[in-house]
Write a protein that holds these residues in place. Structure first.
Motif, PDB file in Angstrom:
ATOM      1  N   PRO A 237       0.839  -1.207   0.000  1.00  0.00           N
ATOM      2  CA  PRO A 237       0.000   0.000   0.000  1.00  0.00           C
ATOM      3  C   PRO A 237       0.866   1.247   0.000  1.00  0.00           C
ATOM      4  O   PRO A 237       2.035   1.209   0.427  1.00  0.00           O
ATOM      5  N   PRO A 238       0.334   2.386  -0.450  1.00  0.00           N
ATOM      6  CA  PRO A 238       1.115   3.630  -0.423  1.00  0.00           C
ATOM      7  C   PRO A 238       1.664   3.965   0.955  1.00  0.00           C
ATOM      8  O   PRO A 238       2.758   4.521   1.073  1.00  0.00           O
ATOM      9  N   SER A 239       0.928   3.616   1.987  1.00  0.00           N
ATOM     10  CA  SER A 239       1.369   3.935   3.349  1.00  0.00           C
ATOM     11  C   SER A 239       2.693   3.266   3.711  1.00  0.00           C
ATOM     12  O   SER A 239       3.390   3.720   4.623  1.00  0.00           O
ATOM     13  N   VAL A 248      -1.336  10.699  11.516  1.00  0.00           N
ATOM     14  CA  VAL A 248      -2.464  11.364  12.155  1.00  0.00           C
ATOM     15  C   VAL A 248      -3.744  10.748  11.606  1.00  0.00           C
ATOM     16  O   VAL A 248      -3.939  10.691  10.381  1.00  0.00           O
ATOM     17  N   ALA A 249      -4.611  10.254  12.487  1.00  0.00           N
ATOM     18  CA  ALA A 249      -5.871   9.636  12.087  1.00  0.00           C
ATOM     19  C   ALA A 249      -7.018  10.636  12.249  1.00  0.00           C
ATOM     20  O   ALA A 249      -7.144  11.279  13.299  1.00  0.00           O
ATOM     21  N   LEU A 250      -7.828  10.768  11.204  1.00  0.00           N
ATOM     22  CA  LEU A 250      -8.962  11.695  11.225  1.00  0.00           C
ATOM     23  C   LEU A 250     -10.282  10.935  11.223  1.00  0.00           C
ATOM     24  O   LEU A 250     -10.396   9.871  10.602  1.00  0.00           O
ATOM     25  N   ASP A 251     -11.262  11.500  11.899  1.00  0.00           N
ATOM     26  CA  ASP A 251     -12.614  10.957  11.788  1.00  0.00           C
ATOM     27  C   ASP A 251     -13.226  11.463  10.480  1.00  0.00           C
ATOM     28  O   ASP A 251     -12.623  12.254   9.746  1.00  0.00           O
ATOM     29  N   ALA A 252     -14.445  11.000  10.180  1.00  0.00           N
ATOM     30  CA  ALA A 252     -15.063  11.322   8.889  1.00  0.00           C
ATOM     31  C   ALA A 252     -15.261  12.824   8.701  1.00  0.00           C
ATOM     32  O   ALA A 252     -15.053  13.357   7.606  1.00  0.00           O
ATOM     33  N   ILE A 277      -1.400  11.591   6.783  1.00  0.00           N
ATOM     34  CA  ILE A 277      -2.763  11.820   7.272  1.00  0.00           C
ATOM     35  C   ILE A 277      -3.682  10.702   6.770  1.00  0.00           C
ATOM     36  O   ILE A 277      -3.782  10.478   5.554  1.00  0.00           O
ATOM     37  N   TYR A 278      -4.332  10.024   7.695  1.00  0.00           N
ATOM     38  CA  TYR A 278      -5.192   8.893   7.367  1.00  0.00           C
ATOM     39  C   TYR A 278      -6.639   9.210   7.734  1.00  0.00           C
ATOM     40  O   TYR A 278      -6.924   9.871   8.731  1.00  0.00           O
ATOM     41  N   GLY A 279      -7.553   8.688   6.916  1.00  0.00           N
ATOM     42  CA  GLY A 279      -8.972   8.838   7.180  1.00  0.00           C
ATOM     43  C   GLY A 279      -9.562   7.546   7.707  1.00  0.00           C
ATOM     44  O   GLY A 279      -8.838   6.589   8.026  1.00  0.00           O
ATOM     45  N   PRO A 280     -10.885   7.477   7.821  1.00  0.00           N
ATOM     46  CA  PRO A 280     -11.543   6.250   8.276  1.00  0.00           C
ATOM     47  C   PRO A 280     -11.114   5.056   7.431  1.00  0.00           C
ATOM     48  O   PRO A 280     -10.942   5.163   6.213  1.00  0.00           O
ATOM     49  N   GLY A 281     -10.924   3.921   8.096  1.00  0.00           N
ATOM     50  CA  GLY A 281     -10.467   2.735   7.395  1.00  0.00           C
ATOM     51  C   GLY A 281      -8.981   2.747   7.107  1.00  0.00           C
ATOM     52  O   GLY A 281      -8.491   1.957   6.296  1.00  0.00           O
ATOM     53  N   ASP A 282      -8.236   3.648   7.766  1.00  0.00           N
ATOM     54  CA  ASP A 282      -6.785   3.775   7.580  1.00  0.00           C
ATOM     55  C   ASP A 282      -6.401   4.085   6.138  1.00  0.00           C
ATOM     56  O   ASP A 282      -5.336   3.692   5.667  1.00  0.00           O
ATOM     57  N   VAL A 283      -7.283   4.770   5.420  1.00  0.00           N
ATOM     58  CA  VAL A 283      -6.984   5.189   4.048  1.00  0.00           C
ATOM     59  C   VAL A 283      -6.055   6.393   4.091  1.00  0.00           C
ATOM     60  O   VAL A 283      -6.307   7.362   4.814  1.00  0.00           O
ATOM     61  N   LEU A 284      -4.968   6.352   3.321  1.00  0.00           N
ATOM     62  CA  LEU A 284      -4.038   7.468   3.259  1.00  0.00           C
ATOM     63  C   LEU A 284      -4.677   8.606   2.469  1.00  0.00           C
ATOM     64  O   LEU A 284      -4.884   8.506   1.261  1.00  0.00           O
ATOM     65  N   LEU A 285      -4.999   9.694   3.170  1.00  0.00           N
ATOM     66  CA  LEU A 285      -5.660  10.833   2.539  1.00  0.00           C
ATOM     67  C   LEU A 285      -4.678  11.829   1.939  1.00  0.00           C
ATOM     68  O   LEU A 285      -4.886  12.355   0.851  1.00  0.00           O
ATOM     69  N   ALA A 286      -3.601  12.130   2.690  1.00  0.00           N
ATOM     70  CA  ALA A 286      -2.736  13.223   2.273  1.00  0.00           C
ATOM     71  C   ALA A 286      -1.401  13.170   2.995  1.00  0.00           C
ATOM     72  O   ALA A 286      -1.255  12.513   4.028  1.00  0.00           O
ATOM     73  N   MET A 302      -3.560  12.633  -1.487  1.00  0.00           N
ATOM     74  CA  MET A 302      -3.340  11.323  -2.087  1.00  0.00           C
ATOM     75  C   MET A 302      -4.608  10.798  -2.745  1.00  0.00           C
ATOM     76  O   MET A 302      -4.575   9.868  -3.536  1.00  0.00           O
ATOM     77  N   GLN A 303      -5.767  11.341  -2.369  1.00  0.00           N
ATOM     78  CA  GLN A 303      -6.994  11.047  -3.086  1.00  0.00           C
ATOM     79  C   GLN A 303      -7.859  12.306  -3.065  1.00  0.00           C
ATOM     80  O   GLN A 303      -7.708  13.178  -2.212  1.00  0.00           O
ATOM     81  N   THR A 304      -8.721  12.397  -4.037  1.00  0.00           N
ATOM     82  CA  THR A 304      -9.404  13.676  -4.294  1.00  0.00           C
ATOM     83  C   THR A 304     -10.569  13.935  -3.355  1.00  0.00           C
ATOM     84  O   THR A 304     -11.040  15.054  -3.262  1.00  0.00           O
ATOM     85  N   ALA A 305     -11.064  12.926  -2.677  1.00  0.00           N
ATOM     86  CA  ALA A 305     -12.200  13.122  -1.779  1.00  0.00           C
ATOM     87  C   ALA A 305     -12.059  12.233  -0.564  1.00  0.00           C
ATOM     88  O   ALA A 305     -11.410  11.201  -0.594  1.00  0.00           O
ATOM     89  N   ALA A 306     -12.653  12.655   0.520  1.00  0.00           N
ATOM     90  CA  ALA A 306     -12.651  11.847   1.729  1.00  0.00           C
ATOM     91  C   ALA A 306     -13.458  10.583   1.497  1.00  0.00           C
ATOM     92  O   ALA A 306     -14.457  10.588   0.784  1.00  0.00           O
ATOM     93  N   PRO A 307     -13.060   9.447   2.123  1.00  0.00           N
ATOM     94  CA  PRO A 307     -13.794   8.182   1.942  1.00  0.00           C
ATOM     95  C   PRO A 307     -15.169   8.248   2.604  1.00  0.00           C
ATOM     96  O   PRO A 307     -15.374   9.015   3.511  1.00  0.00           O
TER      97      PRO A 307
END
Length: 307
Positions: A237-239, A248-252, A277-286, A302-307
């Motif tokens: 994975p990119p991470s 850093v983990a973010l909520d939705a 920076i990770y979002g819900p589900g440990d997705v790498l956001l930025a 790293m992706q254009t929209a939040a999951p």
């Protein structure tokens, strides 16, 4: 004009740790892997010479945004050193330009290693990709030319002799980005009164990736016969490229605002520096940093929209 996406291309996201075979340039290896994956976008991080083998991280899709950071990573090499001859290229590909009958004992060579630990000055070899007045040095060298090159500071973290004979020995090198192992070998030989060149070179690891995660071209070709799912199972994975970054983990809700380019406050975030920076589900956001207000600010999505 932008390139038109070909019908056979697909979206792939992840990192392949290719064990580059001998005889292929890094770009040729990349293109072969890209075709096997039918990937719309791919890039490698840190070239290896055609005669060199070993770890060549190949990034697909959004993971190519990490390439810049991987270029800055530390590397580890296993180097076969041939004693007694210096070549025009610093490796086995070039013609012999200097001979020496001196064969220093192992004890003297090991003592010399200590002088190369830490920051050292290196003059880039003519057979390198460094630019000079709009041209690569190797282009000038192939025409028989030579130009003055400024020394550069690199860092050698560790040197170790793994096996020894007076004519040929094996060296393990852990070093910073920008280190020319060919130059290191020549300078080491000169320090003990002899000549040498790189007979073989294998890149064992690129930080922070594990050396045991290499995939051979044969493995990738076998997976391609099984289909896209088998190919994608070989990817990290990119991470994985950010294993040494604070996370850093973010909520939705915070992930939503950050995906719009806004800084957000996170109580558990570091007080300064860069962060993954990770979002819900440990997705790498930025990729981001802590700004002057102590907030988590995105710097590269790293992706254009939040999951």
């Amino acid at each position: 004009m932008s390139r038109r996406r070909k019908a056979w291309m697909r979206d792939v996201n992840g990192i392949l740790l290719l064990d580059k075979p001998e005889g292929l340039s890094s770009n040729h290896a990349l293109q072969r892997v890209r075709r096997l994956y039918s990937a719309a976008k791919a890039g490698h991080t840190g070239s290896l010479d055609p005669l060199a083998t070993g770890m060549l991280p190949v990034c697909f899709g959004p993971s190519t945004k990490l390439s810049h950071y991987l270029l800055d990573a530390d590397k580890q090499y296993t180097v076969g050193v041939a004693v007694g001859q210096r070549t025009s290229t610093g490796d086995a590909e070039g013609g012999v330009v200097a001979h020496s009958d001196a064969r220093p004992p192992r004890e003297r060579m090991e003592s010399a290693l200590a002088g190369f630990i830490g920051p050292v000055q290196q003059i880039p070899p003519m057979h390198s990709a460094v630019h000079h007045q709009g041209r690569r040095l190797y282009e000038i060298a192939r025409e028989g030319g030579e130009v003055e090159r400024a020394a550069r500071t690199v860092t050698i973290h560790a040197l170790e002799i793994l096996d020894w004979s007076p004519e040929r020995f094996t060296l393990r090198v852990r070093c910073s980005k920008g280190t020319y192992v060919r130059t290191l070998v020549e300078d080491l030989a000169a320090s003990v009164g002899t000549e040498a060149h790189v007979a073989r070179l294998h890149r064992d690891a690129v930080s922070p990736f594990p050396g045991d995660a290499l995939r051979t071209m044969a493995e990738i070709e076998a997976a391609a016969e099984q289909g896209a799912e088998a190919l994608d199972a070989l990817l990290l994975p990119p991470s994985a490229a950010l294993a040494d970054w604070p996370g850093v983990a973010l909520d939705a809700a915070r992930a939503f605002y950050l995906s719009r380019g806004e800084a957000v406050r996170v109580a558990s975030a570091p007080s300064a520096g860069r962060v993954a920076i990770y979002g819900p589900g440990d997705v790498l956001l930025a990729l981001g940093e802590i700004n002057a207000d102590g907030m988590v600010a995105p710097r590269r999505m790293m992706q254009t929209a939040a999951p």
